[in-house]
Write a protein that holds these residues in place. Structure first.
Motif, mmCIF file in Angstrom:
data_model
loop_
_atom_site.group_PDB
_atom_site.id
_atom_site.type_symbol
_atom_site.label_atom_id
_atom_site.label_comp_id
_atom_site.label_asym_id
_atom_site.label_seq_id
_atom_site.Cartn_x
_atom_site.Cartn_y
_atom_site.Cartn_z
ATOM 1 N N ALA A 249 0.834 -1.206 0.000
ATOM 2 C CA ALA A 249 0.000 0.000 0.000
ATOM 3 C C ALA A 249 0.867 1.253 0.000
ATOM 4 O O ALA A 249 0.553 2.245 -0.676
ATOM 5 N N GLY A 250 1.973 1.210 0.749
ATOM 6 C CA GLY A 250 2.883 2.353 0.759
ATOM 7 C C GLY A 250 3.518 2.592 -0.595
ATOM 8 O O GLY A 250 3.656 3.740 -1.031
ATOM 9 N N GLY A 251 3.892 1.508 -1.289
ATOM 10 C CA GLY A 251 4.470 1.643 -2.622
ATOM 11 C C GLY A 251 3.496 2.271 -3.608
ATOM 12 O O GLY A 251 3.876 3.146 -4.407
ATOM 13 N N ALA A 252 2.225 1.839 -3.552
ATOM 14 C CA ALA A 252 1.217 2.411 -4.442
ATOM 15 C C ALA A 252 0.970 3.882 -4.133
ATOM 16 O O ALA A 252 0.805 4.709 -5.034
ATOM 17 N N THR A 253 0.985 4.232 -2.847
ATOM 18 C CA THR A 253 0.756 5.621 -2.441
ATOM 19 C C THR A 253 1.857 6.542 -2.948
ATOM 20 O O THR A 253 1.593 7.615 -3.512
ATOM 21 N N PHE A 254 3.108 6.141 -2.751
ATOM 22 C CA PHE A 254 4.219 6.991 -3.175
ATOM 23 C C PHE A 254 4.294 7.107 -4.698
ATOM 24 O O PHE A 254 4.790 8.111 -5.225
ATOM 25 N N THR A 255 3.794 6.116 -5.402
ATOM 26 C CA THR A 255 3.806 6.173 -6.864
ATOM 27 C C THR A 255 2.878 7.253 -7.397
ATOM 28 O O THR A 255 3.221 7.976 -8.330
ATOM 29 N N VAL A 256 1.695 7.354 -6.803
ATOM 30 C CA VAL A 256 0.725 8.341 -7.294
ATOM 31 C C VAL A 256 0.871 9.693 -6.596
ATOM 32 O O VAL A 256 0.193 10.652 -6.966
ATOM 33 N N MET A 257 1.781 9.776 -5.605
ATOM 34 C CA MET A 257 1.925 11.019 -4.856
ATOM 35 C C MET A 257 2.321 12.215 -5.733
ATOM 36 O O MET A 257 1.787 13.321 -5.541
ATOM 37 N N PRO A 258 3.260 12.068 -6.696
ATOM 38 C CA PRO A 258 3.567 13.227 -7.550
ATOM 39 C C PRO A 258 2.349 13.764 -8.301
ATOM 40 O O PRO A 258 2.157 14.982 -8.402
ATOM 41 N N ALA A 259 1.529 12.861 -8.836
ATOM 42 C CA ALA A 259 0.337 13.295 -9.561
ATOM 43 C C ALA A 259 -0.676 13.932 -8.623
ATOM 44 O O ALA A 259 -1.307 14.954 -8.951
ATOM 45 N N PHE A 260 -0.852 13.329 -7.427
ATOM 46 C CA PHE A 260 -1.779 13.888 -6.439
ATOM 47 C C PHE A 260 -1.317 15.271 -5.997
ATOM 48 O O PHE A 260 -2.117 16.223 -5.914
ATOM 49 N N ALA A 261 -0.018 15.412 -5.731
ATOM 50 C CA ALA A 261 0.531 16.708 -5.313
ATOM 51 C C ALA A 261 0.430 17.728 -6.433
ATOM 52 O O ALA A 261 0.173 18.917 -6.181
ATOM 53 N N ASP A 262 0.602 17.279 -7.665
ATOM 54 C CA ASP A 262 0.510 18.179 -8.802
ATOM 55 C C ASP A 262 -0.892 18.776 -8.912
ATOM 56 O O ASP A 262 -1.067 19.938 -9.288
ATOM 57 N N SER A 263 -1.900 17.976 -8.553
ATOM 58 C CA SER A 263 -3.281 18.475 -8.603
ATOM 59 C C SER A 263 -3.577 19.482 -7.500
ATOM 60 O O SER A 263 -4.523 20.263 -7.600
ATOM 61 N N LEU A 264 -2.737 19.470 -6.440
ATOM 62 C CA LEU A 264 -2.945 20.385 -5.323
ATOM 63 C C LEU A 264 -2.059 21.626 -5.381
ATOM 64 O O LEU A 264 -2.288 22.576 -4.650
ATOM 65 N N GLY A 265 -1.021 21.596 -6.224
ATOM 66 C CA GLY A 265 -0.162 22.772 -6.275
ATOM 67 C C GLY A 265 1.226 22.558 -6.831
ATOM 68 O O GLY A 265 1.949 23.516 -7.060
ATOM 69 N N GLY A 266 1.660 21.309 -7.017
ATOM 70 C CA GLY A 266 2.951 21.063 -7.649
ATOM 71 C C GLY A 266 4.016 20.525 -6.714
ATOM 72 O O GLY A 266 3.730 19.898 -5.689
ATOM 73 N N ALA A 267 5.279 20.806 -7.049
ATOM 74 C CA ALA A 267 6.423 20.226 -6.348
ATOM 75 C C ALA A 267 6.471 20.628 -4.877
ATOM 76 O O ALA A 267 6.902 19.847 -4.031
ATOM 77 N N SER A 268 6.057 21.831 -4.556
ATOM 78 C CA SER A 268 6.092 22.270 -3.159
ATOM 79 C C SER A 268 5.150 21.437 -2.293
ATOM 80 O O SER A 268 5.487 21.069 -1.158
ATOM 81 N N VAL A 269 3.958 21.119 -2.809
ATOM 82 C CA VAL A 269 3.016 20.277 -2.069
ATOM 83 C C VAL A 269 3.560 18.857 -1.957
ATOM 84 O O VAL A 269 3.412 18.194 -0.916
ATOM 85 N N TYR A 270 4.206 18.395 -3.009
ATOM 86 C CA TYR A 270 4.835 17.071 -2.990
ATOM 87 C C TYR A 270 5.847 16.988 -1.849
ATOM 88 O O TYR A 270 5.872 16.028 -1.073
ATOM 89 N N GLY A 271 6.677 18.007 -1.731
ATOM 90 C CA GLY A 271 7.650 18.046 -0.650
ATOM 91 C C GLY A 271 6.988 18.079 0.721
ATOM 92 O O GLY A 271 7.446 17.422 1.660
ATOM 93 N N MET A 272 5.893 18.828 0.869
ATOM 94 C CA MET A 272 5.206 18.922 2.158
ATOM 95 C C MET A 272 4.581 17.591 2.560
ATOM 96 O O MET A 272 4.600 17.215 3.731
ATOM 97 N N LEU A 273 4.015 16.868 1.595
ATOM 98 C CA LEU A 273 3.418 15.570 1.903
ATOM 99 C C LEU A 273 4.478 14.565 2.337
ATOM 100 O O LEU A 273 4.272 13.793 3.288
ATOM 101 N N LEU A 274 5.612 14.561 1.652
ATOM 102 C CA LEU A 274 6.701 13.675 2.052
ATOM 103 C C LEU A 274 7.257 14.085 3.407
ATOM 104 O O LEU A 274 7.615 13.238 4.236
ATOM 105 N N MET A 275 7.336 15.393 3.649
ATOM 106 C CA MET A 275 7.795 15.886 4.940
ATOM 107 C C MET A 275 6.845 15.434 6.043
ATOM 108 O O MET A 275 7.273 15.030 7.124
#
Length: 444
Positions: A249-275
């Motif tokens: 489940a973690g592998g699937a989540t991290f795979t779609v995380m860039p696309a999910f973050a992109d829909s919310l605002g881009g690379a900065s949101v991606y970094g915040m979610l990983l943080m």
């Protein structure tokens, strides 16, 4: 702090921090670079799936970790990673950087990491006292998760300002410095005083320099099977199987995380979610020594932890504000930080040191082998469904594992970490019986 007065621990700890900086920045940069160059979650799914070979190699690496000099292993893997990382900025400079090249380098770097972390965990009980293991593992988690927090906090900004390619260059420098620190370590080969003389003699021999190569290979295979037996011959196998599903489940989540973050605002949101995920794990790891959880039944700990984790994981994507998405998603990783410290400490205290590298490699390899499969599945699902839908489904899966453990009598009956001693493990693996028979034979 007394443990920090140990020079070997301090070198290993600082080296782990520096190399974790490289790992954390690389993990963020690689996933975003693949998504940016390919423009699809399918490529991020393939990137995750390509790490399945390194996971298999980790299972096979255990017996070698127990035999080769750990310092040489740590130093050489860091140097090779530093050189491999330089390929990306060089190829970018000369204009031939492609998704294929990044996907080729990714599994090679992951393979090298599969040797590093079991080696570090195997070295720890050889340089600190047993009573300091929980504290040492907590600090190691601090190095791992704390660096994730720091790097993920700035990774989105660094990607925007400097570009993902530049992060590869900085990663390379981190690995070079880590290699220099590991080169100063002094690690004894084996501190297990209870090992018999024959075991001491054979453990110092190189793996494949025996006069009989076939016998050497047979012994190597037997050691791998032994590590697997330690993991699946005890009731802890129920926990191990559940962790496999959670990692998928973690592998699937991290795979779609860039696309999910992109829909919310881009690379900065991606970094915040990983943080947020790293911060949640860090807080769990740091608070574990103070929560006195060693007295609670191990099964109850895992049940409660992942019911809470799965619930927060799945609900995070349905919150209306980005800051709340980040907060709830981060809370979902707090229980995992707790259970990770607990289970590693249990294994280190209960497994004989002569088998510790084999068992740790088997445990990490088996639990992590599902993550690449989950990445591939997540990448495919991300093409059909939204990233939020895939993440919610992954949270429901984690919740389902916690509920399964709750109704499983074997999991509920697991002892507390304090009671999970070497004798408890041996009662299931048969080692106590074997040792008694050897002692009886020697006496007669």
């Amino acid at each position: 702090m007394e443990i920090m007065k140990n020079r070997n621990f301090l070198l290993l700890f600082i080296g782990r921090i520096l190399t974790n900086v490289g790992d954390s920045l690389y993990a963020v940069a690689a996933m975003w670079l693949v998504y940016d160059l390919g423009g699809s979650t399918l490529y991020t799914g393939i990137a995750g799936f390509l790490s399945i070979l390194p996971r298999i190699i980790q299972i096979l690496s255990g017996p070698m970790i127990d035999r080769v000099p750990l310092k040489g292993l740590l130093v050489n893997t860091q140097l090779i990673q530093a050189i491999m990382l330089l390929i990306v900025p060089i190829s970018h400079y000369f204009g031939f950087l492609s998704v294929g090249l990044v996907l080729t380098i990714t599994p090679i770097l992951t393979t090298l990491n599969m040797w590093v972390y079991p080696a570090q965990m195997t070295a720890l009980p050889r340089i600190v006292e047993k009573r300091q293991l929980t504290q040492g593992n907590s600090l190691f988690s601090l190095a791992n998760q704390g660096i994730d927090v720091a790097c993920n906090a700035i990774s989105g900004v660094l990607i925007v300002v400097l570009g993902a390619v530049s992060l590869y260059l900085w990663n390379s420098a981190g690995f070079f410095i880590g290699a220099l620190l590991f080169a100063q370590l002094k690690i004894s080969h084996n501190q297990n005083k209870n090992s018999d003389n024959n075991e001491k003699k054979t453990s110092k021999k190189p793996i494949f320099r025996s006069k009989n190569m076939q016998a050497s290979m047979k012994k190597y295979g037997a050691d791998i099977k032994e590590g697997m037996r330690y993991m699946f011959a005890t009731p802890l196998a129920r926990i191990q199987i559940g962790i496999i599903v959670i990692n998928a489940a973690g592998g699937a989540t991290f795979t779609v995380m860039p696309a999910f973050a992109d829909s919310l605002g881009g690379a900065s949101v991606y970094g915040m979610l990983l943080m947020a995920s790293a911060c949640g794990s860090l807080l769990g790891a740091l608070l574990t020594p103070y929560l006195k959880l060693e007295r609670l039944p191990l099964g109850h700990l895992f049940i409660g932890a992942f019911i809470l984790s799965g619930t927060a994981w799945g609900l995070s994507v349905f919150t209306p504000w980005t800051w709340l998405v980040v907060l709830v998603y981060g809370l979902a990783w707090f229980p995992g930080g707790v259970t990770n410290v607990i289970i590693i400490s249990v294994i280190q205290k209960a497994i004989p040191q002569k088998r510790l590298g084999t068992v740790l490699a088997a445990a990490n390899g088996i639990s992590g082998i599902a993550m690449p499969l989950g990445s591939l599945i997540g990448g495919i699902l991300g093409v059909v469904f939204t990233g939020a839908t895939v993440i919610a489904a992954c949270g429901a899966t984690v919740l389902g594992v916690g509920l399964f453990w709750m109704i499983d009598s074997v999991t509920r009956s697991l002892p507390s970490p304090e009671e999970a001693t070497e004798e408890w493990f041996s009662s299931y693996t048969g080692e106590v019986k074997i040792e008694k028979e050897v002692a009886l034979h020697s006496a007669t």
